[in-house]
Design a protein around this motif. Structure first.
Motif, PDB file in Angstrom:
ATOM      1  N   PHE A   1       0.824  -1.209   0.000  1.00  0.00           N
ATOM      2  CA  PHE A   1       0.000   0.000   0.000  1.00  0.00           C
ATOM      3  C   PHE A   1       0.859   1.260   0.000  1.00  0.00           C
ATOM      4  N   PHE A   2       1.803   1.330   0.929  1.00  0.00           N
ATOM      5  CA  PHE A   2       2.631   2.531   1.023  1.00  0.00           C
ATOM      6  C   PHE A   2       3.667   2.603  -0.100  1.00  0.00           C
ATOM      7  N   GLY A   3       3.995   1.456  -0.703  1.00  0.00           N
ATOM      8  CA  GLY A   3       4.834   1.498  -1.886  1.00  0.00           C
ATOM      9  C   GLY A   3       4.157   2.282  -2.989  1.00  0.00           C
TER      10      GLY A   3
ATOM     11  N   SER B   1       3.502   9.611   3.259  1.00  0.00           N
ATOM     12  CA  SER B   1       3.360   8.159   3.420  1.00  0.00           C
ATOM     13  C   SER B   1       4.113   7.701   4.662  1.00  0.00           C
ATOM     14  N   LEU B   2       5.303   8.234   4.843  1.00  0.00           N
ATOM     15  CA  LEU B   2       6.130   7.890   5.999  1.00  0.00           C
ATOM     16  C   LEU B   2       5.492   8.388   7.291  1.00  0.00           C
ATOM     17  N   PHE B   3       4.960   9.596   7.269  1.00  0.00           N
ATOM     18  CA  PHE B   3       4.335  10.164   8.466  1.00  0.00           C
ATOM     19  C   PHE B   3       3.099   9.358   8.874  1.00  0.00           C
ATOM     20  N   THR B   4       2.296   8.965   7.888  1.00  0.00           N
ATOM     21  CA  THR B   4       1.105   8.173   8.181  1.00  0.00           C
ATOM     22  C   THR B   4       1.468   6.825   8.794  1.00  0.00           C
ATOM     23  N   SER B   5       2.485   6.178   8.273  1.00  0.00           N
ATOM     24  CA  SER B   5       2.897   4.884   8.822  1.00  0.00           C
ATOM     25  C   SER B   5       3.386   5.035  10.255  1.00  0.00           C
TER      26      SER B   5
ATOM     27  N   GLY C   1       1.671  -0.464   9.673  1.00  0.00           N
ATOM     28  CA  GLY C   1       2.489   0.720   9.911  1.00  0.00           C
ATOM     29  C   GLY C   1       3.966   0.450   9.698  1.00  0.00           C
ATOM     30  N   ILE C   2       4.434  -0.684  10.210  1.00  0.00           N
ATOM     31  CA  ILE C   2       5.842  -1.057  10.015  1.00  0.00           C
ATOM     32  C   ILE C   2       6.146  -1.212   8.526  1.00  0.00           C
ATOM     33  N   GLY C   3       5.183  -1.770   7.795  1.00  0.00           N
ATOM     34  CA  GLY C   3       5.367  -1.954   6.353  1.00  0.00           C
ATOM     35  C   GLY C   3       5.624  -0.655   5.621  1.00  0.00           C
ATOM     36  N   GLY C   4       5.025   0.431   6.080  1.00  0.00           N
ATOM     37  CA  GLY C   4       5.224   1.727   5.442  1.00  0.00           C
ATOM     38  C   GLY C   4       6.631   2.270   5.593  1.00  0.00           C
ATOM     39  N   GLU C   5       7.342   1.807   6.630  1.00  0.00           N
ATOM     40  CA  GLU C   5       8.701   2.271   6.855  1.00  0.00           C
ATOM     41  C   GLU C   5       9.645   1.838   5.727  1.00  0.00           C
ATOM     42  N   TYR C   6       9.313   0.765   5.042  1.00  0.00           N
ATOM     43  CA  TYR C   6      10.221   0.232   4.027  1.00  0.00           C
ATOM     44  C   TYR C   6      10.136   1.002   2.714  1.00  0.00           C
ATOM     45  N   PRO C   7       9.007   1.002   2.006  1.00  0.00           N
ATOM     46  CA  PRO C   7       8.992   1.694   0.714  1.00  0.00           C
ATOM     47  C   PRO C   7       9.035   3.206   0.825  1.00  0.00           C
ATOM     48  N   ALA C   8       8.568   3.758   1.933  1.00  0.00           N
ATOM     49  CA  ALA C   8       8.617   5.211   2.093  1.00  0.00           C
ATOM     50  C   ALA C   8       9.912   5.645   2.780  1.00  0.00           C
TER      51      ALA C   8
ATOM     52  N   ALA D   1      14.459   2.620 -11.066  1.00  0.00           N
ATOM     53  CA  ALA D   1      14.379   4.063 -11.249  1.00  0.00           C
ATOM     54  C   ALA D   1      13.577   4.705 -10.126  1.00  0.00           C
ATOM     55  N   THR D   2      13.859   5.964  -9.858  1.00  0.00           N
ATOM     56  CA  THR D   2      13.197   6.698  -8.774  1.00  0.00           C
ATOM     57  C   THR D   2      11.683   6.720  -8.943  1.00  0.00           C
ATOM     58  N   SER D   3      11.214   6.846 -10.167  1.00  0.00           N
ATOM     59  CA  SER D   3       9.782   7.020 -10.417  1.00  0.00           C
ATOM     60  C   SER D   3       8.936   5.838  -9.962  1.00  0.00           C
ATOM     61  N   ILE D   4       9.508   4.629  -9.894  1.00  0.00           N
ATOM     62  CA  ILE D   4       8.751   3.459  -9.445  1.00  0.00           C
ATOM     63  C   ILE D   4       9.446   2.760  -8.271  1.00  0.00           C
ATOM     64  N   ARG D   5      10.404   3.439  -7.653  1.00  0.00           N
ATOM     65  CA  ARG D   5      11.232   2.805  -6.624  1.00  0.00           C
ATOM     66  C   ARG D   5      10.416   2.341  -5.421  1.00  0.00           C
ATOM     67  N   GLY D   6       9.428   3.110  -5.005  1.00  0.00           N
ATOM     68  CA  GLY D   6       8.631   2.727  -3.841  1.00  0.00           C
ATOM     69  C   GLY D   6       7.895   1.422  -4.063  1.00  0.00           C
ATOM     70  N   GLN D   7       7.295   1.265  -5.241  1.00  0.00           N
ATOM     71  CA  GLN D   7       6.556   0.038  -5.543  1.00  0.00           C
ATOM     72  C   GLN D   7       7.493  -1.144  -5.752  1.00  0.00           C
TER      73      GLN D   7
END
Length: 499
Positions: free
Chosen positions: A95-97, A108-112, A150-157, A390-396
Motif C-alpha cells: 500500500f505505502f509502496g 506516506s512515511l508520516f502516516t505509517s 504501519g511497520i510496512g510503510g517504513e520500508y517503501p517510504a 528508477a526513482t519514479s517506481i522505486r517505492g513500488q
C-alpha cells in the motif's frame, strides 16, 4: 510567424522559471552537510521500530507461554501472535509502496509512523471481554496485524527516501550511511528487544509476568514518537522531485518489461534471508529456554538471548564499511555463503553444542552465524532493492521486494516449529532448522553472484537516465515527470501518446 516564435519563447521561459534547474548530479545542491544528512536519519531510523517490535515478541511469546500454558501453546494463538505482524507488514509495504510513488514519500512515511504509535499502544493494553484469555489473545493478534501495516510503510517510504537522500552525500560513503540508518537500526532494535525483557523480568520478577509483557510492548511506542518532529519537517528527496510520476500516467507495461527479471532476483534473495533471520529471531529465546531447562531462571535465559542478539551489531556495522569498499553484490554473496557454511558446521556439531554446559559455545557459534547474515544480505538486500530501479517506481519496486521478504518471514515463523515438531529426536529438532537455513543461504549467494547487477555509488542517477531513455524510446512523454509538471502551464500542442 514572429508572433508564434515569441509566444513559444515566452512559454519556454515560463517553464524554466517554474521548473527546478536540472543539475548534473544530485550532490550539486546548495545544502550544507547537516541538511544533506538529517533526511537520511529521519527516513531510515524508524526501522528501529521494526527491529524492536518484531524482536520483542519472541520474549513476549515465552512469557505468554509461561502465564497461560496450554491455553496459549496448544492453540493457534502462539503462532498467530508471533507471525501475524508479517502479514500486516506485507499489506503495508504494498500500500505505502504505491502511495510513496504516486503521492508523497514524506506523508506516506508520516502516516505509517502514526499507525505504529497507535497500535503499539493498543497491543500493550490488549484485553479480552470479561477477562477472557481467548479474547485477550485475539485482540493482541488483531493489533499486531495493524501494527504490521504501519511497520510496512517504513520500508517503501522510509528506506527509499533514505536511499535517495544518500545520493546527495559524498561519493564513497553512500552505502555506509544508508546501512547505518536502515539495517543497523533494525538490528539495534533486535538488541534492545532482547535487553528490555531481561531487565523487565528481573525488576518485576516471574510472579508479575502479566505486567512484564505489557511493559515490553508498551516501550515500543517510544521510538516512533521520537521521530515525529523530524518527519513533519522532512521534505521530498531531490531525486523524487526530479523523477516522480505522481503527476502523470505510469506506463505499467513498460515498467514490468524493463524490471521484472531483476525484481524476481531481488525478491528471491530477500525471501530466503527473512525466512531464516526472522524465524530464528522470534524463536531464539524459546530455543535457549529449551536448552537451559525449566529450572533455569527466565531472566537469565533472556540474558543469554541479549548476548546472542548482540552478535548482530558487529556484523552489520562492519558490513556497512565493507559494502562501500567491495560493493553490495559481492558483500551480500560472500556474507550469505559464509553464513551457510557456518550453519552446516553448527548443525553437524549440534549434539555437542546443545548440552547445557556448552551453552556459551552454542551462543558464540550461533552469534557468528547471525553476524555473517547481517554483513551479507541483512545490510545489502535493502540497498540492492533501493538502487536497482528508477526513482519514479522505486517505492513500488522496493515494496514488492520487501513484501516478498516478509512473506518469507511469515512462512519461516510457521515452518520452523513444524520442522522442529516433526523431528525424530531432540538432536534433529535443533539440527534441522540449521540444515534448511544453511542450504537456502548458499543458494541465495549463488543467485546474487550470477544474477544481480553491479551497484556503484552513482547507480541511482544512472538508473534514472537509463529508464528515461527506455521510456522515451517507446514513445512515453518524459517531460511530464517530476514535481514541476504540476506547476507547468498547459500546452496547446497535441499531447504525445503515453504508453
Amino acid at each position: 510567424m514572429s508572433e508564434k516564435i515569441e509566444t513559444q519563447q515566452a512559454r519556454d521561459e515560463s517553464d524554466r522559471s517554474l521548473s527546478p534547474p536540472r543539475r548534473g548530479s544530485l550532490t550539486q545542491t546548495d545544502k550544507g552537510t547537516w541538511d544533506r544528512l538529517w533526511p537520511v536519519i529521519a527516513c531510515g531510523a524508524g526501522l528501529f521500530s521494526d527491529g524492536y517490535l518484531n524482536g520483542v515478541i519472541g520474549s513476549v511469546n515465552t512469557m505468554l507461554s509461561t502465564i497461560y500454558a496450554d491455553e496459549y501453546t496448544k492453540s493457534s494463538a502462539q503462532q498467530n501472535v508471533s507471525s501475524i505482524t508479517f502479514a500486516g507488514t506485507v499489506v503495508g509495504m504494498l500500500f505505502f509502496g504505491y502511495t510513496s510513488d504516486h503521492y508523497s514519500r514524506k506523508w506516506s512515511l508520516f502516516t505509517s509512523t502514526i499507525i505504529i504509535l497507535l497500535f503499539a499502544a493498543l497491543g500493550a493494553g490488549s484485553y479480552g471481554a470479561g477477562g477472557s484469555v481467548g479474547g485477550l489473545l485475539a485482540a493482541l493478534t488483531a493489533y499486531r496485524f495493524f501494527l504490521g501495516i504501519g511497520i510496512g510503510g517504513e520500508y517503501p517510504a522510509g528506506s527509499v527516501g533514505c536511499a535517495e537522500s544518500t545520493g546527495e552525500l559524498k561519493s564513497g560513503t553512500r552505502n555506509m550511511w544508508f546501512i547505518l540508518f536502515t539495517n543497523v537500526q533494525i538490528d539495534l532494535g533486535f538488541v534492545v528487544a532482547a535487553i528490555v525483557p531481561m531487565i523487565t523480568v528481573l525488576a518485576t520478577t516471574e510472579k508479575h509476568l502479566r505486567a512484564a509483557w505489557r511493559i515490553c510492548l508498551g516501550i515500543g511506542v517510544l521510538p516512533p514518537l521520537s521521530l515525529l518532529y523530524l518527519r513533519i519537517k522532512l521534505q521530498e528527496p531531490e531525486a523524487f522531485k526530479r523523477e516522480t510520476m505522481a503527476n502523470t500516467k505510469t506506463p505499467w507495461l513498460l515498467c514490468i518489461k524493463f524490471y521484472w527479471k531483476r525484481l524476481a532476483v531481488v525478491c528471491t534473495i530477500w525471501f530466503i534471508y527473512d525466512f531464516s533471520v526472522y524465524a530464528f529471531g522470534i524463536y531464539s529465546s524459546s530455543i535457549l529456554a529449551n536448552l537451559l531447562g525449566t529450572s533455569y531462571p527466565l531472566w537469565k535465559s533472556f540474558g543469554w538471548n541479549v548476548l546472542l542478539n548482540f552478535f548482530y551489531m558487529p556484523g552489520c556495522i562492519a558490513g556497512a564499511f565493507v559494502s562501500d569498499k567491495f560493493g553490495p553484490r559481492k558483500t551480500l554473496a560472500a556474507g550469505v555463503i559464509a553464513q551457510g557454511i557456518v550453519g552446516f558446521i553448527m548443525a553437524g556439531c549440534y549434539a555437542s553444542l546443545s548440552k547445557k554446559e556448552n551453552i556459551a559455545a552454542f551462543v558464540v557459534v550461533y552469534g557468528i552465524f547471525l553476524a555473517l547474515g547481517e554483513l551479507g544480505p541483512g545490510n545489502n538486500i535493502g540497498l540492492v532493492a533501493s538502487k536497482t530501479s528508477a526513482t519514479s517506481i522505486r517505492g513500488q519496486y522496493y515494496g514488492i521486494a520487501a513484501a516478498m521478504g516478509k512473506v518469507g518471514a511469515f512462512v519461516g515463523g510457521y515452518v520452523f516449529p513444524v520442522i522442529q515438531n516433526n523431528a525424530p529426536n531432540p538432536t534433529r529438532r535443533g539440527q534441522d532448522p540449521f540444515f534448511v537455513a544453511s542450504a537456502l543461504a548458499i543458494f541465495s549467494g549463488c543467485v546474487a553472484v550470477f544474477l544481480l547487477p553491479h551497484i556503484g555509488q552513482d547507480t541511482i542517477e544512472e538508473e534514472d537516465i537509463k529508464f528515461r531513455a527506455y521510456l522515451e524510446s517507446n514513445g512515453y512523454d518524459v517531460t511530464q515527470m517530476g514535481m514541476h509538471a504540476l506547476l507547468a502551464p498547459p500546452s496547446n500542442e497535441p499531447e504525445r501518446e503515453k504508453v
